[in-house]
Design a protein around this motif. Structure first.
Motif, mmCIF file in Angstrom:
data_model
loop_
_atom_site.group_PDB
_atom_site.id
_atom_site.type_symbol
_atom_site.label_atom_id
_atom_site.label_comp_id
_atom_site.label_asym_id
_atom_site.label_seq_id
_atom_site.Cartn_x
_atom_site.Cartn_y
_atom_site.Cartn_z
ATOM 1 N N ILE A 289 3.848 0.991 -12.084
ATOM 2 C CA ILE A 289 4.514 0.129 -10.960
ATOM 3 C C ILE A 289 3.574 0.053 -9.635
ATOM 4 O O ILE A 289 3.262 -0.997 -8.847
ATOM 5 C CB ILE A 289 5.818 0.748 -10.327
ATOM 6 C CG1 ILE A 289 6.936 0.234 -11.484
ATOM 7 C CG2 ILE A 289 6.290 0.127 -9.195
ATOM 8 C CD1 ILE A 289 8.385 0.869 -11.161
ATOM 9 N N GLY A 290 3.013 1.161 -9.379
ATOM 10 C CA GLY A 290 2.247 1.406 -8.343
ATOM 11 C C GLY A 290 0.668 0.389 -8.332
ATOM 12 O O GLY A 290 0.203 -0.122 -7.519
ATOM 13 N N ARG B 217 1.679 -2.557 -7.171
ATOM 14 C CA ARG B 217 1.601 -2.713 -5.682
ATOM 15 C C ARG B 217 0.339 -3.006 -5.117
ATOM 16 O O ARG B 217 0.298 -3.678 -3.988
ATOM 17 C CB ARG B 217 2.185 -1.344 -5.231
ATOM 18 C CG ARG B 217 2.543 -1.115 -3.668
ATOM 19 C CD ARG B 217 2.388 0.464 -3.096
ATOM 20 N NE ARG B 217 3.045 1.152 -4.072
ATOM 21 C CZ ARG B 217 3.122 2.460 -4.279
ATOM 22 N NH1 ARG B 217 1.988 3.065 -3.793
ATOM 23 N NH2 ARG B 217 4.078 2.908 -4.851
ATOM 24 N N LEU C 229 3.935 -7.370 -5.750
ATOM 25 C CA LEU C 229 4.948 -6.791 -5.115
ATOM 26 C C LEU C 229 5.230 -7.299 -3.458
ATOM 27 O O LEU C 229 6.234 -7.242 -2.942
ATOM 28 C CB LEU C 229 4.656 -5.273 -5.025
ATOM 29 C CG LEU C 229 6.134 -4.409 -4.499
ATOM 30 C CD1 LEU C 229 7.115 -4.584 -4.643
ATOM 31 C CD2 LEU C 229 5.611 -3.029 -4.573
#
Lengths: 334, 334
Positions: free
Chosen positions: A298-299, A302, A307
């Motif tokens: 997920i990072g 980002r 995101l």
């Protein structure tokens, strides 16, 4: 051993860059080389790419140390108590590891105060490893980094590993999931014991230590805790938390703490609970690592624009966060 | 409104079972029906299946309230300060929401003390919503449940939402990521201010409140904080944290706290920082929800035998946790 030791020039021998160098480093740690131990913990703490190789090399030594968690609010005297406990355990002939877990500063990414002046007492004792930990860098955070550091100390032959955490709340829960025995330190006049219950501490404490027991209010604090223990009675066949008084700054009550730890350890073994705790700990560790991997995925989104674009829409009220999260997960699966 | 209000018989009208009932419930909350507000927060807190529908219905009202975080160690007087701050904000004509976040008890799954006696002062004031929160049940934990509860209160027309957290550490970081303005409460003699820095609090505080300022040591605490602020100076164009003294139990210094909040709010707007914080908050919220979904998928494996089998091997030293986590993720992707 002090933390500084690993920075002593070591003829390049603790410089490990490849997976195939790991077994040698682990072998040196097992032989008691403090620089090798320090280097392994640093690699673990930084979430180094070598972590899987390190974990694999350390796996056979799992469960060999008694893991004792120490926690409580700032100012109750955790460092002093840890220091005295180390002295007592050393006197009993144990090899002791200490992990002092400082919460990572969220914005600068590091523990601000890594130095632990009082621990200098043991700086020259080869039977003691002391290490401040921060969770920065590690994928699974504290929940994954600390168990790995415990494994390093187990591998290095420590019989007892003390894990000291700062703060009240989530950190305690993590200590409890990590430790065979969890000590919760309180002090008179630090806000009443009800606050401890509020934070869910009652349920994780195997031993309550009322430190600074020479202060006014110590009796009331002990009474409050005993009242709460009676209220929260876990039933027959369950461990009943012990309450111990200490004045760690004068070395008083430390033997009682050590005795309470021993008693709990005996109970754990007798009831087959030690094995159950070790399995639960392994399960939590596996989950934390797996979640860390997912969080990193997920990072990586980002860092991209996906995101940010979703967040702008949510902040403007044009999209709700659940739909945005669904979108993010779809992008993650691609 | 007291928490009990939602338990008053309501002719079944707050019983919401289907997504298509959600818009009506949100409409009633917007009209100021405290039972509807309470019901929505309960659904949010429990991680109800209706959450996405609720989030969608509330999305248009995003960013309408000023979100103020209040945090500090147990015993510094957070509840009393919150109570007095509510009084001051009401006197200014604001509608106020209060979310008092109790950490979930990890083993019983609930906040132990939900009742907040002091808050009864405002129990009959229709311009105040007060709610204790726990994160039990919610997929993304506190990090996802609290923002959703803030959205409910925004939707219900609150101008200011106070989010009070217990504890020191991770919770503070979450408050900071949630709030426009973060107050950190300290009290003299609760362990020195260095402890606050240790927990990384300095970097999240927009306003320091030295409560119980009539006690010995208040001057020293203020000096320590000001020294730390000077050391941690964030550079020109950055907000310099304010230090305010209060004796909340006597209502003293509350107007100064309110003024410091206003001043920070003005600074945020002037520097375009408010918008940036709202976007960062939305991003954190989306991530927390997405992680919660992933965590739930892992949790479903925990209920099965896969994780238990892996944990047994790791506890026995037959497998390392990284390899086990890889196995788990492969099973997750199936």
């Amino acid at each position: 051993m002090s933390e500084a030791a690993e920075h002593v020039p070591a003829a390049g021998s603790t410089s490990v860059r490849r997976s195939r160098d790991v077994p040698l480093l682990v072998e040196r740690a097992r032989a008691g080389d403090p620089r090798a131990v320090a280097r392994l913990i640093t690699l673990v703490e930084n979430g180094d790419a070598l972590l899987p190789a390190i974990a694999a090399a350390l796996a056979p030594y799992a469960g060999q140390a008694q893991v004792v968690g120490l926690t409580g609010s700032p100012g109750v005297g955790k460092s002093t108590t840890t220091n005295e406990l180390v002295r007592a355990l050393r006197a009993q002939g144990h090899r002791v590891g200490v992990l002092a877990v400082d919460p990572s500063s969220p914005f600068t990414g590091g523990a601000i105060l890594g130095d632990r002046v009082r621990m200098q007492d043991h700086a020259t004792d080869p039977g003691v490893y002391i290490r401040s930990m921060s969770s920065r860098g590690h994928l699974g955070g504290l929940a994954a980094a600390t168990p790995q550091a415990v494994r390093v100390l187990e591998g290095a032959g420590c019989d007892v590993v003390l894990v000291e955490t700062v703060g009240v709340g989530q950190a305690e829960v993590e200590v409890a999931s990590l430790a065979d025995t969890t000590l919760v330190l309180l002090a008179p006049g630090m806000g009443d014991a009800i606050q401890a219950v509020k934070a869910g501490i009652l349920e994780i404490a195997d031993v309550f230590v009322v430190n600074k027991a020479d202060r006014d209010g110590a009796d009331a604090t002990v009474r409050d805790i005993q009242g709460m223990i009676a209220l929260g009675e876990r039933g027959p066949g369950q461990w009943r938390p012990q309450v111990v008084r200490s004045v760690a700054a004068r070395g008083e009550g430390i033997d009682d703490i050590a005795a309470a730890i021993d008693k709990h350890r005996g109970w754990l073994v007798e009831h087959g609970e030690l094995h159950r705790r070790q399995e639960a700990r392994a399960a939590a560790e596996i989950e934390a690592i797996a979640l860390g991997v997912l969080r990193a995925r997920i990072g990586s989104l980002r860092d991209g624009t996906e995101l940010a674009a979703l967040a702008t829409k949510v902040a403007e009220g044009a999209l709700d966060p659940y739909t945005a999260a669904d979108d993010l997960l779809v992008q993650l699966a691609r």
